[in-house]
Design an enzyme around this catalytic site. Structure first.
Site, PDB file in Angstrom:
ATOM      1  N   GLY A  19       0.808  -1.219   0.000  1.00 51.95           N
ATOM      2  CA  GLY A  19       0.000   0.000   0.000  1.00 51.95           C
ATOM      3  C   GLY A  19       0.837   1.263   0.000  1.00 51.95           C
ATOM      4  N   CYS A  20       1.885   1.282   0.789  1.00 49.67           N
ATOM      5  CA  CYS A  20       2.733   2.473   0.887  1.00 49.67           C
ATOM      6  C   CYS A  20       3.533   2.680  -0.398  1.00 49.67           C
ATOM      7  CB  CYS A  20       3.656   2.362   2.095  1.00 49.67           C
ATOM      8  SG  CYS A  20       2.720   2.309   3.640  1.00 49.67           S
TER       9      CYS A  20
END
Length: 151
Positions: A46-47
């Protein structure tokens, strides 16, 4: 924990960048708006998606007169590797004690995951927009650009 709201003056801080240089929010006052995004961890799916989306829109942020800055609790060396691996053209700051995260009141999700919150701060240091979503990575970019382009 403090809570920052739209219209509040953004708290100043100084942290080390991926290059080991001290960067303060006040460095940008009167010069550029700042898109300050807090993210959980370098090199997680996600990051990485969020950071690469900021990278892919970096020219649009620059054209809107803003600097993008990412903050997580990862080390300077972790940030350096993450930025290099994904060709991130903006500053990543190391908040290893999570002091700035606490200063801004970035919440934990499910009490264990550090939150994902983006603050749009104008040239005078006032918070103009806050976007909080752990999963809507693109929303952080779209919402921030919309605010900057309508300023």
């Amino acid at each position: 924990m403090t809570t920052i709201n739209v219209g509040d003056r953004a708290p100043n801080f100084t942290l080390k960048s991926q290059d080991g240089e001290s960067v303060s929010l006040s460095d940008f006052k009167g010069k550029k708006a700042v898109v300050l995004y807090f993210y959980p961890k370098d090199d997680t799916p996600g990051c990485t998606a969020e950071s690469c989306a900021f990278r892919d829109s970096y020219t649009a942020f620059s054209d809107a007169g803003a600097e993008v800055i990412g903050i997580s609790g990862d080390s300077v060396s972790s940030h350096k590797q993450f930025a290099r691996k994904h060709n991130l053209p903006f500053t990543l700051l190391s908040d290893q004690g999570n002091q700035v995260r606490k200063l801004y009141g970035v919440p934990a999700t499910l009490f264990i995951l550090t939150g994902r919150v983006t603050y749009v701060i104008d040239k005078e240091g006032v918070v103009r927009h806050i976007f909080n979503s752990l999963l809507d990575f693109q929303g952080h970019i779209n919402e921030s650009l919309k605010v900057l382009q309508n300023a």
